[in-house]
Design a protein around this motif. Structure first.
Motif, PDB file in Angstrom:
ATOM      1  N   TRP A  38      42.678 -68.160  31.463  1.00 32.18           N
ATOM      2  CA  TRP A  38      43.092 -67.807  32.826  1.00 32.18           C
ATOM      3  C   TRP A  38      42.172 -66.747  33.416  1.00 32.18           C
ATOM      4  CZ3 TRP A  38      46.519 -70.924  35.065  1.00 32.18           C
ATOM      5  CH2 TRP A  38      47.008 -70.577  36.318  1.00 32.18           C
ATOM      6  N   GLU A  39      41.752 -65.789  32.600  1.00 32.62           N
ATOM      7  CA  GLU A  39      40.811 -64.767  33.065  1.00 32.62           C
ATOM      8  C   GLU A  39      39.487 -65.407  33.464  1.00 32.62           C
ATOM      9  OE1 GLU A  39      40.892 -61.239  33.395  1.00 32.62           O
ATOM     10  OE2 GLU A  39      43.036 -61.707  33.403  1.00 32.62           O
TER      11      GLU A  39
ATOM     12  N   TRP B 256      38.495 -73.824  41.273  1.00 31.91           N
ATOM     13  CA  TRP B 256      39.297 -74.678  40.398  1.00 31.91           C
ATOM     14  C   TRP B 256      40.297 -75.530  41.180  1.00 31.91           C
ATOM     15  CZ3 TRP B 256      39.172 -75.128  34.960  1.00 31.91           C
ATOM     16  CH2 TRP B 256      38.230 -74.298  34.326  1.00 31.91           C
TER      17      TRP B 256
ATOM     18  N   TYR C 127      48.599 -73.085  32.312  1.00 33.05           N
ATOM     19  CA  TYR C 127      49.295 -72.252  33.290  1.00 33.05           C
ATOM     20  C   TYR C 127      50.542 -71.622  32.686  1.00 33.05           C
ATOM     21  CZ  TYR C 127      52.953 -71.576  36.823  1.00 33.05           C
ATOM     22  OH  TYR C 127      54.002 -71.080  37.553  1.00 33.05           O
TER      23      TYR C 127
ATOM     24  N   ALA D 130      49.180 -67.873  32.653  1.00 32.05           N
ATOM     25  CA  ALA D 130      49.254 -67.248  33.980  1.00 32.05           C
ATOM     26  C   ALA D 130      49.928 -65.882  33.903  1.00 32.05           C
ATOM     27  CB  ALA D 130      50.020 -68.160  34.939  1.00 32.05           C
ATOM     28  N   ASP D 131      49.555 -65.009  34.811  1.00 29.23           N
ATOM     29  CA  ASP D 131      50.151 -63.674  34.860  1.00 29.23           C
ATOM     30  C   ASP D 131      51.653 -63.759  35.111  1.00 29.23           C
ATOM     31  OD1 ASP D 131      47.672 -62.527  34.462  1.00 29.23           O
ATOM     32  OD2 ASP D 131      47.251 -62.364  36.611  1.00 29.23           O
TER      33      ASP D 131
ATOM     34  N   GLU E  92      39.851 -66.961  36.793  1.00 31.76           N
ATOM     35  CA  GLU E  92      39.947 -65.966  37.864  1.00 31.76           C
ATOM     36  C   GLU E  92      38.578 -65.491  38.341  1.00 31.76           C
ATOM     37  OE1 GLU E  92      42.683 -64.585  39.589  1.00 31.76           O
ATOM     38  OE2 GLU E  92      43.534 -66.436  38.770  1.00 31.76           O
TER      39      GLU E  92
ATOM     40  N   LYS F  68      33.819 -58.310  31.644  1.00 28.73           N
ATOM     41  CA  LYS F  68      35.262 -58.539  31.523  1.00 28.73           C
ATOM     42  C   LYS F  68      35.714 -58.599  30.071  1.00 28.73           C
ATOM     43  CE  LYS F  68      37.800 -59.975  34.485  1.00 28.73           C
ATOM     44  NZ  LYS F  68      38.868 -59.373  35.286  1.00 28.73           N
TER      45      LYS F  68
ATOM     46  N   GLU G  60      39.583 -54.654  31.683  1.00 29.37           N
ATOM     47  CA  GLU G  60      39.718 -54.823  33.133  1.00 29.37           C
ATOM     48  C   GLU G  60      38.928 -53.782  33.905  1.00 29.37           C
ATOM     49  OE1 GLU G  60      41.138 -57.187  34.886  1.00 29.37           O
ATOM     50  OE2 GLU G  60      41.654 -58.262  33.045  1.00 29.37           O
TER      51      GLU G  60
ATOM     52  N   TYR H 293      38.509 -67.445  27.122  1.00 30.18           N
ATOM     53  CA  TYR H 293      37.718 -66.986  28.266  1.00 30.18           C
ATOM     54  C   TYR H 293      36.384 -67.724  28.332  1.00 30.18           C
ATOM     55  CZ  TYR H 293      35.226 -63.435  31.130  1.00 30.18           C
ATOM     56  OH  TYR H 293      34.501 -62.765  32.098  1.00 30.18           O
TER      57      TYR H 293
ATOM     58  N   ARG I 295      36.350 -67.499  39.329  1.00 23.83           N
ATOM     59  CA  ARG I 295      36.095 -68.413  40.443  1.00 23.83           C
ATOM     60  C   ARG I 295      37.394 -69.127  40.816  1.00 23.83           C
ATOM     61  NH1 ARG I 295      32.040 -66.070  40.101  1.00 23.83           N
ATOM     62  NH2 ARG I 295      29.859 -66.790  40.214  1.00 23.83           N
ATOM     63  N   PRO I 296      38.428 -68.406  41.228  1.00 28.62           N
ATOM     64  CA  PRO I 296      39.753 -69.010  41.412  1.00 28.62           C
ATOM     65  C   PRO I 296      39.772 -70.190  42.368  1.00 28.62           C
ATOM     66  CG  PRO I 296      39.635 -66.853  42.467  1.00 28.62           C
ATOM     67  CD  PRO I 296      38.408 -66.992  41.616  1.00 28.62           C
TER      68      PRO I 296
END
Length: 232
Positions: A124-125, A134, A150, A154-155, A128, A56, A60, A37, A130-131
């Motif tokens: 990845w968090e 990127w 990724y 990724a989720d 997220e 964060k 969550e 992170y 500033r999605p």
């Protein structure tokens, strides 16, 4: 304690134990997730202030802040996290090729393999936060360098992509790729990184209404350049 001092092994364990303790939420970041992170926050396209990224770390839910014993303990834990962040920042600044992601290791069929999933989840968090910012790297020639992050972080990934991460050895190879790719990813953002908005600072003191006008007329400022044109 100076914030530029890296964590000692004892301090690393102290922060690790706190994040894993009952006083932190169940979904609070672990040390490997936290490292991923912070890496994304440190190298990404925009400077993000701690007031935004720190909550964060605890989970969550905005209400999942830890149950600190007192203000002193809270100050101590936040200090450790900030120093952990500074380690990441300094390494990228002075020796980006020496940066090592904090991956877990696990034995598989007699061989120690890297497990980068938790680190990538954290990265990845960080993305997220500033999605949209990127997008340039995903649209660049460096997109393949981001793909391992990724796949592991990724989720959700496409069903046909699951075969790329379905064994510990495949995960290990992706982790090695990530470590090799990070210096180039960092280098991509260096000239593009947006700094936080700076406060403008006057080089000279403001001229007072009763001070002599700087234009050299000899009049007071309020009677000269500072006069209200409507009033006159």
């Amino acid at each position: 304690m100076q914030l530029d001092q890296p964590l000692s092994e004892k301090e690393f364990d102290e922060l690790d134990q706190f994040l894993l303790s009952d006083r932190s939420a169940e979904d609070a970041m672990t040390m490997d997730t936290l490292h991923g992170y912070l890496t994304a926050v440190a190298m990404g396209p925009e400077t993000i202030m701690p007031a935004e990224w720190l909550p964060k770390v605890w989970g969550e839910d905005a209400k999942s802040a830890p149950k600190f014993k007192n203000a002193k303990e809270e100050e101590r834990i936040v200090e450790l996290i900030m120093r952990f962040m500074n380690e990441v920042l300094v390494t990228f600044e002075v020796a980006p090729k020496e940066f090592e992601p904090l991956f877990c290791e696990a034995e598989h069929e007699g061989t120690m393999l890297l497990d980068g999933e938790a680190w990538c989840w954290g990265f990845w968090e960080g993305m997220e936060l500033r999605p949209g910012s990127w997008d340039p790297i995903w649209a660049s020639d460096l997109e393949p360098l981001m793909r391992p992050i990724y796949l592991l972080g990724a989720d959700e990934i496409e069903e046909e992509e699951l075969k790329e991460v379905d064994t510990p050895m495949k995960g290990h190879k992706l982790a090695l790729d990530i470590q090799a790719n990070l210096p180039a990813i960092h280098r991509f953002w260096v000239p593009l990184r947006k700094a936080p908005v700076a406060t403008l600072k006057r080089d000279e003191p403001k001229v007072g209404r009763n001070d002599e006008c700087p234009c050299g007329s000899g009049k007071k400022y309020k009677k000269c350049c500072g006069a209200d044109p409507v009033a006159e």
